[in-house]
Design a protein around this motif. Structure first.
Motif, PDB file in Angstrom:
ATOM      1  N   LEU A  83     161.005  17.424 -36.966  1.00  0.00           N
ATOM      2  CA  LEU A  83     162.390  17.755 -36.510  1.00  0.00           C
ATOM      3  C   LEU A  83     162.492  19.047 -36.026  1.00  0.00           C
ATOM      4  CD1 LEU A  83     164.096  15.883 -39.380  1.00  0.00           C
ATOM      5  CD2 LEU A  83     163.151  14.869 -36.996  1.00  0.00           C
ATOM      6  N   VAL A  84     163.238  19.420 -35.057  1.00  0.00           N
ATOM      7  CA  VAL A  84     163.307  20.692 -34.487  1.00  0.00           C
ATOM      8  C   VAL A  84     164.755  20.827 -33.895  1.00  0.00           C
ATOM      9  CG1 VAL A  84     162.610  22.204 -32.470  1.00  0.00           C
ATOM     10  CG2 VAL A  84     160.871  21.001 -33.625  1.00  0.00           C
ATOM     11  N   PRO A  85     165.517  21.958 -34.059  1.00  0.00           N
ATOM     12  CA  PRO A  85     166.692  21.957 -33.651  1.00  0.00           C
ATOM     13  C   PRO A  85     166.839  22.359 -31.898  1.00  0.00           C
ATOM     14  CG  PRO A  85     166.301  23.562 -35.483  1.00  0.00           C
ATOM     15  CD  PRO A  85     164.824  23.230 -34.989  1.00  0.00           C
ATOM     16  N   ALA A  86     167.704  21.535 -31.341  1.00  0.00           N
ATOM     17  CA  ALA A  86     167.841  21.598 -30.075  1.00  0.00           C
ATOM     18  C   ALA A  86     168.430  23.031 -29.341  1.00  0.00           C
ATOM     19  CB  ALA A  86     169.047  20.594 -29.556  1.00  0.00           C
ATOM     20  N   ASP A  87     168.752  23.853 -30.511  1.00  0.00           N
ATOM     21  CA  ASP A  87     169.543  25.121 -30.182  1.00  0.00           C
ATOM     22  C   ASP A  87     168.112  26.216 -30.904  1.00  0.00           C
ATOM     23  OD1 ASP A  87     170.684  27.529 -29.777  1.00  0.00           O
ATOM     24  OD2 ASP A  87     172.245  27.179 -31.128  1.00  0.00           O
ATOM     25  N   THR A  88     167.411  26.486 -30.068  1.00  0.00           N
ATOM     26  CA  THR A  88     166.230  27.084 -30.357  1.00  0.00           C
ATOM     27  C   THR A  88     165.634  27.722 -28.959  1.00  0.00           C
ATOM     28  OG1 THR A  88     164.337  27.779 -31.766  1.00  0.00           O
ATOM     29  CG2 THR A  88     164.619  25.591 -30.669  1.00  0.00           C
ATOM     30  N   PHE A  89     164.577  28.821 -29.384  1.00  0.00           N
ATOM     31  CA  PHE A  89     163.690  29.135 -28.079  1.00  0.00           C
ATOM     32  C   PHE A  89     162.611  28.021 -27.824  1.00  0.00           C
ATOM     33  CE2 PHE A  89     160.217  31.989 -26.692  1.00  0.00           C
ATOM     34  CZ  PHE A  89     160.897  32.107 -25.454  1.00  0.00           C
ATOM     35  N   PHE A  90     162.321  28.072 -26.564  1.00  0.00           N
ATOM     36  CA  PHE A  90     161.212  27.127 -25.919  1.00  0.00           C
ATOM     37  C   PHE A  90     160.077  27.175 -27.012  1.00  0.00           C
ATOM     38  CE2 PHE A  90     157.075  27.300 -23.813  1.00  0.00           C
ATOM     39  CZ  PHE A  90     156.990  26.232 -23.319  1.00  0.00           C
ATOM     40  N   ALA A  91     159.677  28.093 -27.466  1.00  0.00           N
ATOM     41  CA  ALA A  91     158.450  28.281 -28.025  1.00  0.00           C
ATOM     42  C   ALA A  91     158.474  27.169 -29.363  1.00  0.00           C
ATOM     43  CB  ALA A  91     157.966  29.526 -28.769  1.00  0.00           C
ATOM     44  N   THR A  92     159.720  26.857 -30.091  1.00  0.00           N
ATOM     45  CA  THR A  92     159.545  26.309 -31.257  1.00  0.00           C
ATOM     46  C   THR A  92     158.967  24.874 -31.095  1.00  0.00           C
ATOM     47  OG1 THR A  92     161.637  27.770 -31.916  1.00  0.00           O
ATOM     48  CG2 THR A  92     161.164  25.836 -33.315  1.00  0.00           C
ATOM     49  N   ALA A  93     159.706  24.284 -30.072  1.00  0.00           N
ATOM     50  CA  ALA A  93     159.352  22.927 -29.784  1.00  0.00           C
ATOM     51  C   ALA A  93     157.942  22.732 -28.986  1.00  0.00           C
ATOM     52  CB  ALA A  93     160.109  22.136 -29.007  1.00  0.00           C
ATOM     53  N   ALA A  94     157.687  23.776 -27.936  1.00  0.00           N
ATOM     54  CA  ALA A  94     156.500  23.735 -27.181  1.00  0.00           C
ATOM     55  C   ALA A  94     155.351  24.068 -28.413  1.00  0.00           C
ATOM     56  CB  ALA A  94     156.446  25.051 -26.314  1.00  0.00           C
ATOM     57  N   ALA A  95     155.511  24.545 -29.530  1.00  0.00           N
ATOM     58  CA  ALA A  95     154.191  24.820 -30.452  1.00  0.00           C
ATOM     59  C   ALA A  95     153.983  23.429 -31.119  1.00  0.00           C
ATOM     60  CB  ALA A  95     154.720  25.781 -31.640  1.00  0.00           C
ATOM     61  N   VAL A  96     155.046  22.738 -31.404  1.00  0.00           N
ATOM     62  CA  VAL A  96     154.691  21.415 -31.950  1.00  0.00           C
ATOM     63  C   VAL A  96     153.989  20.506 -30.898  1.00  0.00           C
ATOM     64  CG1 VAL A  96     155.779  19.231 -32.608  1.00  0.00           C
ATOM     65  CG2 VAL A  96     157.023  21.299 -33.177  1.00  0.00           C
ATOM     66  N   ILE A  97     154.278  20.668 -29.672  1.00  0.00           N
ATOM     67  CA  ILE A  97     153.606  19.878 -28.715  1.00  0.00           C
ATOM     68  C   ILE A  97     152.080  20.289 -28.433  1.00  0.00           C
ATOM     69  CG2 ILE A  97     153.498  19.162 -26.315  1.00  0.00           C
ATOM     70  CD1 ILE A  97     156.709  19.431 -26.262  1.00  0.00           C
ATOM     71  N   ALA A  98     151.955  21.534 -28.595  1.00  0.00           N
ATOM     72  CA  ALA A  98     150.587  22.309 -28.472  1.00  0.00           C
ATOM     73  C   ALA A  98     149.754  21.880 -29.516  1.00  0.00           C
ATOM     74  CB  ALA A  98     150.787  23.707 -28.272  1.00  0.00           C
ATOM     75  N   ALA A  99     150.394  21.823 -30.735  1.00  0.00           N
ATOM     76  CA  ALA A  99     149.589  21.230 -31.815  1.00  0.00           C
ATOM     77  C   ALA A  99     149.312  19.812 -32.019  1.00  0.00           C
ATOM     78  CB  ALA A  99     150.322  21.823 -33.195  1.00  0.00           C
ATOM     79  N   GLY A 100     150.014  19.065 -30.790  1.00  0.00           N
ATOM     80  CA  GLY A 100     149.716  17.663 -31.087  1.00  0.00           C
ATOM     81  C   GLY A 100     150.689  16.830 -31.403  1.00  0.00           C
ATOM     82  N   GLY A 101     151.789  17.307 -32.060  1.00  0.00           N
ATOM     83  CA  GLY A 101     152.940  16.622 -32.375  1.00  0.00           C
ATOM     84  C   GLY A 101     153.842  16.024 -31.351  1.00  0.00           C
ATOM     85  N   ARG A 102     154.938  15.556 -31.818  1.00  0.00           N
ATOM     86  CA  ARG A 102     156.176  15.227 -31.126  1.00  0.00           C
ATOM     87  C   ARG A 102     157.539  15.716 -31.659  1.00  0.00           C
ATOM     88  NH1 ARG A 102     157.946  11.896 -27.025  1.00  0.00           N
ATOM     89  NH2 ARG A 102     160.092  11.384 -27.330  1.00  0.00           N
ATOM     90  N   PRO A 103     158.228  16.634 -30.921  1.00  0.00           N
ATOM     91  CA  PRO A 103     159.424  17.137 -31.674  1.00  0.00           C
ATOM     92  C   PRO A 103     160.579  16.201 -31.322  1.00  0.00           C
ATOM     93  CG  PRO A 103     158.955  18.013 -29.326  1.00  0.00           C
ATOM     94  CD  PRO A 103     157.783  17.562 -29.726  1.00  0.00           C
ATOM     95  N   VAL A 104     161.180  16.316 -32.566  1.00  0.00           N
ATOM     96  CA  VAL A 104     162.618  15.037 -32.283  1.00  0.00           C
ATOM     97  C   VAL A 104     163.691  16.381 -32.459  1.00  0.00           C
ATOM     98  CG1 VAL A 104     163.977  13.497 -33.740  1.00  0.00           C
ATOM     99  CG2 VAL A 104     161.372  13.125 -33.385  1.00  0.00           C
ATOM    100  N   LEU A 105     164.524  16.280 -31.499  1.00  0.00           N
ATOM    101  CA  LEU A 105     165.500  17.428 -31.524  1.00  0.00           C
ATOM    102  C   LEU A 105     166.766  16.937 -32.425  1.00  0.00           C
ATOM    103  CD1 LEU A 105     165.549  18.238 -27.830  1.00  0.00           C
ATOM    104  CD2 LEU A 105     164.414  19.201 -29.685  1.00  0.00           C
ATOM    105  N   MET A 106     167.200  17.908 -33.134  1.00  0.00           N
ATOM    106  CA  MET A 106     168.245  17.803 -34.011  1.00  0.00           C
ATOM    107  C   MET A 106     169.450  18.663 -33.657  1.00  0.00           C
ATOM    108  SD  MET A 106     166.682  18.368 -37.783  1.00  0.00           S
ATOM    109  CE  MET A 106     166.098  20.259 -37.511  1.00  0.00           C
ATOM    110  N   ASP A 107     170.806  18.248 -33.933  1.00  0.00           N
ATOM    111  CA  ASP A 107     171.936  18.902 -33.219  1.00  0.00           C
ATOM    112  C   ASP A 107     172.338  19.984 -34.460  1.00  0.00           C
ATOM    113  OD1 ASP A 107     174.112  19.159 -31.487  1.00  0.00           O
ATOM    114  OD2 ASP A 107     175.338  17.493 -32.324  1.00  0.00           O
TER     115      ASP A 107
END
Length: 382
Positions: A83-107
């Motif tokens: 789970l990753v906030p939708a209001d954050t910098f690119f790197a927060t979610a990109a790091a999840v993807i780069a590590a092989g995970g899938r981000p789920v965005l939170m409000d």
């Protein structure tokens, strides 16, 4: 421009002549030694930062982005959702993807620019392994204890993106130390900088050991060319550590100065005294005021008012945190759940007032004068 005074920048990095001389002397020293990476200055930087935060370990790395990915790789998120906030910098979610995970965005929770336990609870699925909490603008949400209790009850870990939150605390506990690990950035716009660099803090001995391996190409040790993890070149150089050490030595003073400026803004804009409504830290949060976000009155065009403040008063507003939520960036369009309205509202309706450690009281009052003039003239309304 008001009284032909010099413009007020959105932010400024300050190194004194003494700082420059101290840094130059030590960089010269390491150039002569030939030990340019993972040396004694990196170790000293790690030691003082871990002590400051009250964490058992601090691991210096090449950037805030790499610190995020290293933590996520150490937590083995591959094939799982985070789970990753939708209001954050690119790197927060990109790091999840780069590590092989899938981000789920939170409000968002507009009150603190963070997220809420209720929002976290509705996003959890059987594939969820962890939660990333982002301390936007240096604000630590006062709902962290509830978030930690919820995570524990569901068997989930929490990690903190504290890129904005050096020195911020909640009830005396430092940002970055609530969950399994915290990530800091030392990019030049931050409250303190090492030019480029990042830091991981954790009390988890196994995670710390894994992080040290990941940052150095996945090698078993610095002196052993045996690769045991899929790491990368995420080392912090000695010159960057030297810069970080020196700037860190001023961190508390810089935060005090930022809080003094924020106090002037709070007095003028808080408690309903203005239609420009500041997003203030909770009472228990001692924020570093990395940013000073203000919600705009309804119907005011953000671009128009920022241009007027700049052109008529020399007040240059900082970049938003953030102008667009993650799902509005094309690269993350596939992660749009369609129900992230609070994040969209928060991102579209705020500006950030100038704030930096060397800002003067007179400059802060100039900003307030400009905002009051904009309010009286209804600048930015169609």
């Amino acid at each position: 421009m008001l009284l032909n005074l010099p413009p007020i920048p959105p932010t400024r990095i300050d190194f004194s002549e003494d700082d420059s001389a101290w840094i130059a002397a030590r960089i010269t020293e390491v150039l002569k030694s030939g030990r340019l990476t993972l040396g004694p200055y990196t170790e000293e930087f790690e030691a003082v930062f871990s002590t400051y935060c009250g964490a058992r370990h601090a691991i210096a790395v090449s950037s805030g982005t790499s610190s995020l990915e290293i933590i996520l790789r150490s937590l083995d998120v591959a094939g799982k959702t985070v789970l990753v906030p939708a209001d954050t910098f690119f790197a927060t979610a990109a790091a999840v993807i780069a590590a092989g995970g899938r981000p789920v965005l939170m409000d968002s929770d507009i009150a603190t620019m963070s997220t809420s336990p209720e929002e976290i609870a509705r996003r959890i699925t059987p594939d969820t392994v962890g939660i990333v909490i982002v301390h936007i603008a240096g604000i630590v949400t006062d709902r962290m204890p509830e978030i930690m209790a919820l995570a524990q009850s569901r068997g989930l870990w929490v990690m903190e993106d504290a890129a904005h939150a050096h020195g911020s605390t909640l009830a005396g506990k430092h940002a970055g130390t609530f969950g399994r690990a915290g990530s800091f950035s030392f990019y030049p716009t931050k409250v303190m900088t090492s030019a480029e660099g990042g830091m991981i803090v954790t009390d988890d001995d196994e995670l710390a050991a894994a992080a040290r391996i990941f940052r150095d190409q996945g090698k078993a040790s610095f002196h052993q060319n045996l690769h045991i993890r899929m790491g990368n070149n995420w080392r912090l150089s000695e010159p960057h550590a030297i810069i970080g050490l020196r700037h860190f030595s001023h961190l508390d003073e810089m935060i005090r100065n930022r809080r003094r400026i924020a106090g002037i803004y709070n007095e003028a804009l808080g408690a309903g005294r203005s239609r420009f409504v500041p997003i203030l830290p909770p009472e228990a949060c001692h924020a570093n005021y990395y940013k000073y976000p203000v919600m705009l009155p309804n119907g005011v065009d953000r671009s128009a008012i920022k241009a007027w403040l700049r052109d008529e008063h020399g007040v240059n507003c900082a970049g938003e945190v953030y102008e667009l939520p993650l799902h509005r960036h094309p690269v993350f369009a596939a992660y749009d759940t369609g129900d992230l309205q609070q994040s969209e509202h928060l991102c579209s309706r705020h500006i950030c007032l100038p704030i930096f450690a060397s800002m003067t009281d007179d400059e802060a009052h100039r900003v307030i004068t400009a905002l009051r003039a904009a309010e009286e003239r209804e600048i930015g309304r169609g």
